[in-house]
Design an enzyme around this catalytic site. Sequence first.
Site, PDB file in Angstrom:
ATOM      1  N   ASN A  32       0.846  -1.201   0.000  1.00 36.12           N
ATOM      2  CA  ASN A  32       0.000   0.000   0.000  1.00 36.12           C
ATOM      3  C   ASN A  32       0.885   1.257   0.000  1.00 36.12           C
ATOM      4  O   ASN A  32       0.781   2.116   0.885  1.00 36.12           O
ATOM      5  CB  ASN A  32      -0.938  -0.006   1.210  1.00 36.12           C
ATOM      6  CG  ASN A  32      -2.212   0.782   0.954  1.00 36.12           C
ATOM      7  OD1 ASN A  32      -2.330   1.473  -0.054  1.00 36.12           O
ATOM      8  ND2 ASN A  32      -3.161   0.699   1.869  1.00 36.12           N
ATOM      9  N   HIS A  44      -8.378   3.471   8.489  1.00 35.44           N
ATOM     10  CA  HIS A  44      -8.946   2.200   8.033  1.00 35.44           C
ATOM     11  C   HIS A  44     -10.349   1.964   8.597  1.00 35.44           C
ATOM     12  O   HIS A  44     -11.176   1.332   7.935  1.00 35.44           O
ATOM     13  CB  HIS A  44      -8.038   1.035   8.433  1.00 35.44           C
ATOM     14  CG  HIS A  44      -6.888   0.822   7.502  1.00 35.44           C
ATOM     15  ND1 HIS A  44      -5.667   1.444   7.680  1.00 35.44           N
ATOM     16  CD2 HIS A  44      -6.761   0.076   6.377  1.00 35.44           C
ATOM     17  CE1 HIS A  44      -4.846   1.071   6.704  1.00 35.44           C
ATOM     18  NE2 HIS A  44      -5.480   0.256   5.904  1.00 35.44           N
TER      19      HIS A  44
END
Length: 463
Positions: A318, A349
């Site tokens: 990521n 998140h």
Amino acid sequence: QINFVACQLFALLAAFWFRIYLGPSHASSAVRHAFATLFGIYFAVFCFGWYSIHLFVLVMMNYGIMNMASIPNIHRYSFVVAMGYLTLCHISRIYIFHYGILTTDFSGPLMIITQKITTLACQLHDGIGRQAEELTAEQNRLAVKTRPSLLEYLSYLLNFMSIIAGPCSNYKDYIAFIEGRHVHMKLLEVNWKQKGYDRLPDPSPTGAVMYKLCITLVSLILFLTLTKNFPMAYIIDNEFLDETPFLSRLGYLYVVTQAAKPKYYFAWTLADAVNNAAGYGFSGVDERGTFRWDLLSNLNIWNIETATSFKMYIENWNIQTAAWLKRVCYDRAPWYPTALTFILSALWHGIYPGYYFTFLTGILITLAARAIRSNCRHYFLSSVPLKIAYDVVTWVATQLAVCYTVAPFVMLAVEPTIKFYKSMYFHMHILSVLVLLVLPIRPRAHSIRKPQNQAMLNSIKSK
């Protein structure tokens, strides 16, 4: 999932058409901005229906902040509003849908838009509200000197290449792409006359797109064959725990973690291919003279699978989110940048407890790995066999540490997470604490303080 794949495949075709028929030589910047925005809005509505209103509300709220807030506070207000709205949406997923993932889960695009909003706000603050000598070299390069127009703002946040799966890119890079300067700027970094060229080459992304589509296809096949056959939940099955020795459980943990990866490989590589197909993502020329199209790549699969340190693994997984965390948090945090960066990552998140178990464990393991590397690595560099042995041991330790850390990320809830860590005897937590108690930690200078402090000293001397 079907809507997601359909949109991304349609976006891929639209990206090729966009590059060929609406390239900078065929259409004005305004037309390119408008097309990218309208198609992005259409994809959002097609995928998420009425839930897409959350994307548009957040975008317009922050456009108002960007135009009305004072420059010294623009990055703070944008950050609070964007992260606050995202967090409220995350909360609804737990308390309204009881840990379920909506079939029309708009949180992914909302997370990407949050990254872009805060990135632009910080870079606008750097460009208008701070002196050049106060900035790092990267901040100076990416600083935005003028507030964007509404069309530019909407295009940057809602363009069809990145609205579904990202990635986040820098505002100046995106504007350079729309205006046709993106590739040219990178090519000027190379002396082509020395290489025998009379004029600048014209790199095509087609090869890079085809290569990434092959990776996407393989990842899809692996996802369909492995992921469902090796569920993460099996590692806390009572029968499995009773009948399987500890070392075998560690091995199976590695297998189920590997089986969970193709989903991410598929989504991120396809998103990268979409941007490349539109002509966006050129990053220059490597040492061998090969054109690189990895400016927006979100992962480096080879470096992930061969990582010999926790840091190396994180840096190649990521990638664009890691870059965002560095630019908006790590480089600007007044204290404890590592801890604050992990906490922001968890909050971004969502609010599932498993995320916080993962990122808090990640802080502990990162500090322990850093202490081991700084105190021990130099002893193994004197000969090739010692270096190979060190790499093998650290590869095994890194892969198992990652598996141990990310398992709660998949389990989400508290009860299965505690059950998992109990079955693992909390061994990574205990080892990390022991390492930090035994090995000295060498201080690391916070990267942004150096130029800021130097600028302050220069200012004092001049006065």
